[in-house]
Design a protein around this motif. Structure first.
Motif, PDB file in Angstrom:
ATOM      1  N   ASN A 192       0.846  -1.190   0.000  1.00  7.31           N
ATOM      2  CA  ASN A 192       0.000   0.000   0.000  1.00  7.31           C
ATOM      3  C   ASN A 192       0.885   1.244   0.000  1.00  7.31           C
ATOM      4  N   ALA A 193       0.283   2.398   0.237  1.00  6.86           N
ATOM      5  CA  ALA A 193       1.026   3.658   0.178  1.00  6.86           C
ATOM      6  C   ALA A 193       2.150   3.721   1.201  1.00  6.86           C
ATOM      7  N   ASP A 194       2.031   2.980   2.303  1.00  6.03           N
ATOM      8  CA  ASP A 194       3.025   3.051   3.376  1.00  6.03           C
ATOM      9  C   ASP A 194       4.089   1.958   3.301  1.00  6.03           C
ATOM     10  N   THR A 195       3.969   1.056   2.339  1.00  3.74           N
ATOM     11  CA  THR A 195       4.890  -0.078   2.264  1.00  3.74           C
ATOM     12  C   THR A 195       6.295   0.378   1.872  1.00  3.74           C
ATOM     13  N   VAL A 196       7.272  -0.090   2.629  1.00  3.79           N
ATOM     14  CA  VAL A 196       8.679   0.181   2.321  1.00  3.79           C
ATOM     15  C   VAL A 196       9.242  -1.014   1.556  1.00  3.79           C
ATOM     16  N   PRO A 197       9.760  -0.805   0.344  1.00  5.86           N
ATOM     17  CA  PRO A 197      10.288  -1.930  -0.441  1.00  5.86           C
ATOM     18  C   PRO A 197      11.606  -2.432   0.122  1.00  5.86           C
ATOM     19  N   GLY A 218       0.826  10.389  -8.227  1.00  4.23           N
ATOM     20  CA  GLY A 218       0.960  11.694  -7.618  1.00  4.23           C
ATOM     21  C   GLY A 218       0.379  11.790  -6.225  1.00  4.23           C
ATOM     22  N   GLN A 219      -0.528  10.867  -5.891  1.00  2.06           N
ATOM     23  CA  GLN A 219      -1.131  10.849  -4.551  1.00  2.06           C
ATOM     24  C   GLN A 219      -0.408   9.893  -3.604  1.00  2.06           C
ATOM     25  N   GLY A 220       0.686   9.294  -4.083  1.00  4.22           N
ATOM     26  CA  GLY A 220       1.457   8.394  -3.236  1.00  4.22           C
ATOM     27  C   GLY A 220       0.938   6.973  -3.201  1.00  4.22           C
TER      28      GLY A 220
END
Length: 572
Positions: free
Chosen positions: A190-195, A205-207
């Protein structure tokens, strides 16, 4: 080109060295006559005829000389000027992945099977209509440069036709996945996932994730796809082997395999079946020294059932990504648009990752194994070559033959070091043909033209093997040879880097003897000389008289492995 010492070592120290007669000649099982034989011996001699007895080459010479080895039971092929080559050694081929990329295991989303995002979506829609919602839809081969819409694909494209099925489509390179929202939901992206280190989750553009995932981020998806059964793996391997034999490939290196697949390959090496290749099975290294130290003893515990059919003595390290639009190769100078890429080794910075890579190389080298490191950017290549040198200083070994895999942007100064140290290169001319034009937008015209510097490598004295990297390509080595000679881009038909072209003889050498050298096997394969294994292929044209633009359409009409005819369209 090989050094004088290396050439001397390739000559078989047997009683019968080439053509000639005997007072009591052996009787050949198979004789090929009226052919253009590229022997790929030390002198690059051509010959007219070849005799085989059992699994060995008996004689190579003129029609008159070789005919004396024919008896009443000899099978004679009059080949009317066709080309005969040593069996092709595809020295970097993801054999299982290639088999699994074909139906019924996977959707074919390669160009020209699909030419637009809409074509891909239509294939996914059809697949979704015919399977339960808990079944993954997987595919392989899309290339954004060949998608007619001129934009990047998105999860929304796939969600429109398969909102409830997880969908994961691997690109042509194997370094990116185009996923739908359901697949990302299952994995937890999701938007908060760190690869993972070196991985990229492309965001809008919305992350929010767009559905494109590169390198380690793509492996987050792959890790959730159910593994094939052993029967499916065996079916895919045998199917891929059969297709390779039809194309004249008799040996291959399968890089980056799990203990499970290497064990299966070892079982298959002991079995007697028609579609059988000589294989080098490379262990897939974890991305850290700790993981490697845990896994390597399992690999070393596998005892090869038949070393002539399966070698288990090498490890693949995944050093960096690729210098395409992904921008994941590690470069000295920035990409067009910025950024230098990264190493894919565990660590909080590229400096820490480089140090970890050095420790991994030192450890594998100390265990007496060969190392092939996937490095495509010039900075990652230089780091790896320096690590190879340091490992050899720490633990002196005779002729380890470590090499770089891909080596797209290897600097000319580094090639000189590689030749001096006996470090090999494994290049991919079929990929050069595929991406030559689009690379200008990632690394600029100068580096795009230089990419895969064959002329510089050969002139420097680096043993340079060529390979398909299938399923990144379709495994057509004849296209690869053509690209070595003409360096034409697929999209434009224009030459990319004319200064890096090599000759037809040199290109054939990269697909035969150089691959055998990489395998530590040039004493028994890689050239057509008396006493060597009878692994060879016959092309239905005389390549020396054929325009390179027609090479890809040429067909292999006869393949022999271990003296056995395993592919024959001649009807003789």
């Amino acid at each position: 080109m090989p050094t004088r010492r290396q050439l001397i070592l390739t000559t078989p120290t047997l009683a019968m060295l080439g053509c000639g007669t005997s007072a009591n000649p052996s009787i050949a099982d198979v004789v090929l006559m009226n052919v253009d034989i590229h022997t790929v011996n030390a002198n690059r001699d051509h010959a007219q005829a070849l005799a085989i007895s059992g699994n060995k080459i008996l004689a190579v010479g003129t029609n008159k000389e070789v005919k004396e080895f024919a008896g009443t039971t000899t099978r004679i092929f009059d080949l009317d000027g066709r080309t005969v080559l040593p069996g092709i050694n595809d020295s970097h081929l993801h054999l299982l992945m290639w088999g699994m990329s074909k139906p019924p295991f996977s959707l074919d989303v390669t160009f020209p099977a699909v030419k637009t995002i809409a074509h891909v979506v239509a294939k996914v829609k059809q697949a979704a209509a015919n399977r339960p919602t808990d079944r993954w839809i997987i595919g392989r081969g899309w290339d954004q440069a060949y998608l007619g819409e001129g934009r990047a694909p998105t999860a929304a494209d796939l969600d429109a036709v398969a909102p409830n099925h997880p969908v994961a489509l691997t690109d042509f390179s194997g370094h990116a996945i185009w996923a739908n929202s359901k697949a990302m939901e299952i994995v937890g992206i999701n938007a908060d996932t760190v690869p993972p280190p070196g991985g990229v989750i492309v965001k809008d553009g919305q992350g929010q994730p767009t559905g494109l995932l590169f390198e380690g981020a793509a492996w987050m998806i792959r890790g959730k796809i159910p593994e094939p059964t052993e029967a499916e793996n065996r079916q895919a391997l045998q199917g891929a082997m059969q297709l390779m034999l039809q194309r004249g490939v008799t040996s291959c290196t399968i890089p980056g395999q799990s203990i499970k697949i290497l064990t299966l390959l070892n079982q298959m090496a002991a079995e007697d079946f028609d579609a059988k290749l000589r294989v080098v099975g490379m262990l897939r290294s974890p991305d850290s020294l700790e993981g490697l130290q845990t896994l390597l003893p399992e690999y070393q515990a596998i005892q090869s059932n038949n070393p002539l059919w399966l070698q288990l003595d090498s490890v693949k390290i995944m050093g960096d990504g690729i210098p395409t639009g992904n921008k994941t190769a590690w470069l000295h100078s920035e990409y067009v648009g910025g950024g230098n890429g990264n190493l894919l080794i565990l660590g909080n910075s590229n400096e820490a990752r480089a140090e970890e890579l050095r420790h991994m190389i030192d450890f594998i080298h100390s265990q007496g194994l060969q190392i092939g490191t996937h490095v495509t950017g010039d900075k990652s290549i230089d780091t790896t070559i320096q690590a190879y040198q340091a490992a050899q200083i720490a633990t002196q070994r005779s002729d380890p033959r470590h090499y770089i895999i891909h080596g797209d942007l290897v600097p000319e100064t580094t090639l000189a070091t590689m030749a001096q140290e006996g470090i090999g290169a494994n290049f991919n001319p079929e990929i050069k043909h595929l991406i030559a034009d689009s690379q200008v937008f990632s690394i600029g015209p100068k580096r795009a033209a230089y990419e895969w510097p064959y002329r510089s490598a050969v002139d420097a004295g680096v043993v340079t093997a060529s390979s398909s990297d299938a399923p990144v390509t379709e495994g057509n080595w004849l296209q690869g040879i053509a690209t070595c000679v003409d360096r034409l881009g697929k999209q434009s038909g224009q030459v990319s880097g004319p200064a890096q072209r090599i000759t037809l003889e040199e290109a054939i050498w990269t697909y035969t003897w150089a691959g055998a050298w990489q395998d530590h096997a040039e004493t028994y394969k890689g050239s057509l000389e008396a006493g060597k294994m009878a692994d060879l292929c016959v092309v239905d044209e005389r390549l020396s008289n054929t325009p390179t633009t027609s090479f890809a359409q040429a067909k292999v009409c006869l393949t022999l492995v271990d003296g056995k005819i395993v592919h024959n369209t001649l009807g003789a």
